[in-house]
Enzyme design. Sequence first.
Site, PDB file in Angstrom:
ATOM      1  N   ASP A  73     -11.999   7.048   3.970  1.00 24.32           N
ATOM      2  CA  ASP A  73     -10.795   6.791   4.764  1.00 24.32           C
ATOM      3  C   ASP A  73     -10.403   5.308   4.734  1.00 24.32           C
ATOM      4  O   ASP A  73      -9.313   4.950   5.177  1.00 24.32           O
ATOM      5  CB  ASP A  73     -11.021   7.270   6.199  1.00 24.32           C
ATOM      6  CG  ASP A  73      -9.726   7.415   6.975  1.00 24.32           C
ATOM      7  OD1 ASP A  73      -8.642   7.373   6.350  1.00 24.32           O
ATOM      8  OD2 ASP A  73      -9.798   7.571   8.214  1.00 24.32           O
TER       9      ASP A  73
ATOM     10  N   ARG B  89      -7.630  -0.417   1.023  1.00 21.14           N
ATOM     11  CA  ARG B  89      -8.201  -1.601   0.371  1.00 21.14           C
ATOM     12  C   ARG B  89      -8.684  -1.271  -1.036  1.00 21.14           C
ATOM     13  O   ARG B  89      -8.730  -2.150  -1.899  1.00 21.14           O
ATOM     14  CB  ARG B  89      -9.332  -2.158   1.250  1.00 21.14           C
ATOM     15  CG  ARG B  89     -10.448  -1.168   1.487  1.00 21.14           C
ATOM     16  CD  ARG B  89     -11.334  -1.568   2.660  1.00 21.14           C
ATOM     17  NE  ARG B  89     -10.674  -1.406   3.954  1.00 21.14           N
ATOM     18  CZ  ARG B  89     -11.248  -1.660   5.120  1.00 21.14           C
ATOM     19  NH1 ARG B  89     -12.499  -2.099   5.179  1.00 21.14           N
ATOM     20  NH2 ARG B  89     -10.586  -1.486   6.241  1.00 21.14           N
TER      21      ARG B  89
ATOM     22  N   LYS C 235       0.838  -1.208   0.000  1.00 18.69           N
ATOM     23  CA  LYS C 235       0.000   0.000   0.000  1.00 18.69           C
ATOM     24  C   LYS C 235       0.866   1.249   0.000  1.00 18.69           C
ATOM     25  O   LYS C 235       1.668   1.455   0.907  1.00 18.69           O
ATOM     26  CB  LYS C 235      -0.916  -0.014   1.236  1.00 18.69           C
ATOM     27  CG  LYS C 235      -1.664   1.304   1.483  1.00 18.69           C
ATOM     28  CD  LYS C 235      -2.564   1.206   2.714  1.00 18.69           C
ATOM     29  CE  LYS C 235      -3.170   2.566   3.077  1.00 18.69           C
ATOM     30  NZ  LYS C 235      -4.023   2.488   4.293  1.00 18.69           N
TER      31      LYS C 235
ATOM     32  N   ASP D 217      -2.408  10.161   3.956  1.00 16.03           N
ATOM     33  CA  ASP D 217      -3.808   9.761   4.139  1.00 16.03           C
ATOM     34  C   ASP D 217      -4.509  10.733   5.083  1.00 16.03           C
ATOM     35  O   ASP D 217      -4.414  10.597   6.307  1.00 16.03           O
ATOM     36  CB  ASP D 217      -3.879   8.329   4.689  1.00 16.03           C
ATOM     37  CG  ASP D 217      -5.316   7.862   4.895  1.00 16.03           C
ATOM     38  OD1 ASP D 217      -6.238   8.518   4.351  1.00 16.03           O
ATOM     39  OD2 ASP D 217      -5.505   6.834   5.581  1.00 16.03           O
TER      40      ASP D 217
ATOM     41  N   GLU E 128      -9.315   3.768   2.280  1.00 19.86           N
ATOM     42  CA  GLU E 128      -8.799   3.914   0.918  1.00 19.86           C
ATOM     43  C   GLU E 128      -7.749   2.872   0.555  1.00 19.86           C
ATOM     44  O   GLU E 128      -7.548   2.578  -0.624  1.00 19.86           O
ATOM     45  CB  GLU E 128      -8.210   5.324   0.726  1.00 19.86           C
ATOM     46  CG  GLU E 128      -6.751   5.530   1.216  1.00 19.86           C
ATOM     47  CD  GLU E 128      -6.561   5.295   2.705  1.00 19.86           C
ATOM     48  OE1 GLU E 128      -7.542   5.415   3.449  1.00 19.86           O
ATOM     49  OE2 GLU E 128      -5.427   4.972   3.112  1.00 19.86           O
TER      50      GLU E 128
ATOM     51  N   ASP F 128       1.756   6.190   5.572  1.00 21.95           N
ATOM     52  CA  ASP F 128       0.764   5.262   5.016  1.00 21.95           C
ATOM     53  C   ASP F 128       1.243   4.617   3.706  1.00 21.95           C
ATOM     54  O   ASP F 128       0.485   3.894   3.060  1.00 21.95           O
ATOM     55  CB  ASP F 128      -0.567   6.005   4.815  1.00 21.95           C
ATOM     56  CG  ASP F 128      -1.779   5.105   5.004  1.00 21.95           C
ATOM     57  OD1 ASP F 128      -1.633   4.027   5.617  1.00 21.95           O
ATOM     58  OD2 ASP F 128      -2.869   5.480   4.519  1.00 21.95           O
TER      59      ASP F 128
ATOM     60  N   LYS G 140     -10.005  12.668   8.606  1.00 27.22           N
ATOM     61  CA  LYS G 140      -9.556  12.234   9.926  1.00 27.22           C
ATOM     62  C   LYS G 140      -9.515  13.418  10.878  1.00 27.22           C
ATOM     63  O   LYS G 140      -9.360  14.555  10.434  1.00 27.22           O
ATOM     64  CB  LYS G 140      -8.125  11.666   9.816  1.00 27.22           C
ATOM     65  CG  LYS G 140      -7.994  10.331   9.130  1.00 27.22           C
ATOM     66  CD  LYS G 140      -6.530   9.891   9.104  1.00 27.22           C
ATOM     67  CE  LYS G 140      -6.349   8.583   8.360  1.00 27.22           C
ATOM     68  NZ  LYS G 140      -6.980   7.438   9.027  1.00 27.22           N
TER      69      LYS G 140
HETATM   70  N1  BES Z   1      -4.072   4.388   7.047  1.00 23.31           N
HETATM   71  C1  BES Z   1      -5.188   4.107   7.876  1.00 23.31           C
HETATM   72  C2  BES Z   1      -4.888   3.067   8.957  1.00 23.31           C
HETATM   73  C3  BES Z   1      -3.896   3.514  10.002  1.00 23.31           C
HETATM   74  C4  BES Z   1      -4.340   4.169  11.137  1.00 23.31           C
HETATM   75  C5  BES Z   1      -2.568   3.222   9.883  1.00 23.31           C
HETATM   76  C6  BES Z   1      -3.446   4.557  12.108  1.00 23.31           C
HETATM   77  C7  BES Z   1      -1.656   3.604  10.855  1.00 23.31           C
HETATM   78  C8  BES Z   1      -2.093   4.282  11.968  1.00 23.31           C
HETATM   79  C9  BES Z   1      -6.344   3.562   7.015  1.00 23.31           C
HETATM   80  O1  BES Z   1      -6.411   4.059   5.724  1.00 23.31           O
HETATM   81  C10 BES Z   1      -7.608   3.930   7.678  1.00 23.31           C
HETATM   82  O2  BES Z   1      -7.887   5.099   7.809  1.00 23.31           O
HETATM   83  N2  BES Z   1      -8.385   2.926   8.070  1.00 23.31           N
HETATM   84  C11 BES Z   1      -9.628   3.146   8.694  1.00 23.31           C
HETATM   85  C12 BES Z   1     -10.584   2.104   8.150  1.00 23.31           C
HETATM   86  C13 BES Z   1     -12.014   2.328   8.551  1.00 23.31           C
HETATM   87  C14 BES Z   1     -12.539   3.605   7.951  1.00 23.31           C
HETATM   88  C15 BES Z   1     -12.807   1.135   8.088  1.00 23.31           C
HETATM   89  C16 BES Z   1      -9.445   2.991  10.185  1.00 23.31           C
HETATM   90  O3  BES Z   1      -8.662   2.150  10.616  1.00 23.31           O
HETATM   91  O4  BES Z   1     -10.066   3.748  10.941  1.00 23.31           O
HETATM   92 ZN    ZN Z   2      -4.648   4.674   4.906  1.00 26.76          ZN
HETATM   93 MN    MN Z   3      -7.448   5.886   5.592  1.00 23.90          MN
END
Ligand code: BES
Ligand code: ZN
Ligand code: MN
Length: 519
Positions: free
Chosen positions: A362, A366, A280, A285, A364, A303, A292
């Site tokens: 968010d 996947r 990824k 992000d 994104e 990210d 966020k």
């Molecule tokens: N890049 C983030 C995940 C992340 C969070 C990595 C904190 C490292 C530290 C990812 O893109 C994300 O925002 N995931 C969301 C998914 C949710 C919206 C289903 C999450 O984990 O809140």
């Molecule tokens: Zn992310």
């Molecule tokens: Mn995200």
Amino acid sequence: MGAGSILRMPTLRATDKALDSITADAIIVGIGRGKTRPLMTPGAQALDELLGGKLPDALKVLSATGAEGEVTRIATLGAGPFAVVAAVGLGAPDEAGRYSAESIRRAAGSAVRALSGRRNVLNALAVDPRSADGNIDHIRAAGEGALLGAYRYMTYKSQVPPARDTSPARVDLLVPDAKDATVKAELRRIEAVASAVALTRDLVNAPPNDLYPAEFARRAELAGKAAGLRIEILNEKALAKGRYGGVLAVGSGSDRKPRLVRMHYTPSGSPICKIALVGKGITFDSGGISIKPAAKMDEMKSDMAGAAAIVATACLVAELGLPVELIATIPMAENLPSGTAYRPADVITFRNGKTAEITNTDAEGRVVLADAIARACEDGPDWLIETSTLTGAARIALGARTAGVMGSDDLRGRVIAASERTGEAMWAMPLPPELRKGLDSSVADLINANTDRLGGMLVGGHFLSEFVTDGTEWAHIDIAGPAFNSGSAWGYNPKGGTGVPIRTLLTTIEDLAAGAPTG
Ligand code: BES
Ligand code: ZN
Ligand code: MN
């Protein structure tokens, strides 16, 4: 940018000379944690003989315990050929009096960090002939720990650091037989691994205003070409032509357009197997329209840690000449909100024709990975390994130091087995069938994020599995915890990018190349 990129990595050499015929600015020895006082190790014992039996008393006076992470520095005041002794804690040994390779790796990192300002250092951590894993694992650990611990990210410092803050220029490893061919090959591997980790840390630490998709692709190409890989970069036009709807959607909010990088390695002989790697590469992000909160949003420059590790691993496999065919597929995009950004309720069509209703911009990772995994499967790999900072839920479940591994049983098991040898903490995670239902959409094939938060890491794994061709052995490593260290340095890990999971990827690939049976 004054100080240049990372300062040069220390040169690593092996020596089997007697201690009294070696001179160095400092020597590293290990001490164990005992019930009442620190325990001597073979390296500490040999040094103690040289210093006339005064080491235990010196350690006692300084209240050394031998606890993991503890470094006790002692000036020898001319009593030996080393100006400074760094006695580093290995923690408690096992019942047989042995220390794990990982405790040696961490100790070497802690000691090297505490020895800034010493030009050359003798590392005597790997000389325990009773090591359970065989000496080579301890030599690997002592060497990797020292080089990984010496890393500093200096690119954006306007001043060159003073000598007292500079890592050693040379590390000599004390080994039983320096001329042994296995030892020589091991030194080469340690240096290659350490440069791969440094490359990844540099990329992860790079600020997102300078590391955007096109620039990330350019740096991947530079590194890949130097390693002899064939590189293909798909720009936004090629992505549209190739129907990469997920990568384009996520990238659509930024003026800095997405890319998809493909890196191809073919060995000189006939390959044992074909391996697909996917990572990824979200260069920043923000969450997009589903933005966020501001707190710690700066950490989202990391990210792209999965992509960076895949770039470095592809180069590493080529440099080491492993007998596998390897194709890395790396989506790169910046996730920003804007008038052109993709939005909740959008429906997008992926490379393989499947569709998803976006419920959260968010989620994104996947979305870009769906396209990349679909593309990787078109090559018909025997094994597919993907890694990503995919979910905050992985951090909730496992903390900031352990990665979660999902996928098919065989490959997942092999990755976990490899991680136990590299010291990169990983834990096998299930894909419970009932969690798949949460991704059903009334409009499209899937939604990209479900509303309840139960098992968020596993739901992410389920989404990715939809894009893996049936019957393909695959593994997904969620590195949202361990890829980036937001706390202070520990062991061989600096603040910032860590380089996880490069060493486990390499070890897994080595195992597959050796035709090792199921892990
Ligand atoms: N890049 C983030 C995940 C992340 C969070 C990595 C904190 C490292 C530290 C990812 O893109 C994300 O925002 N995931 C969301 C998914 C949710 C919206 C289903 C999450 O984990 O809140
Ligand atoms: Zn992310
Ligand atoms: Mn995200």
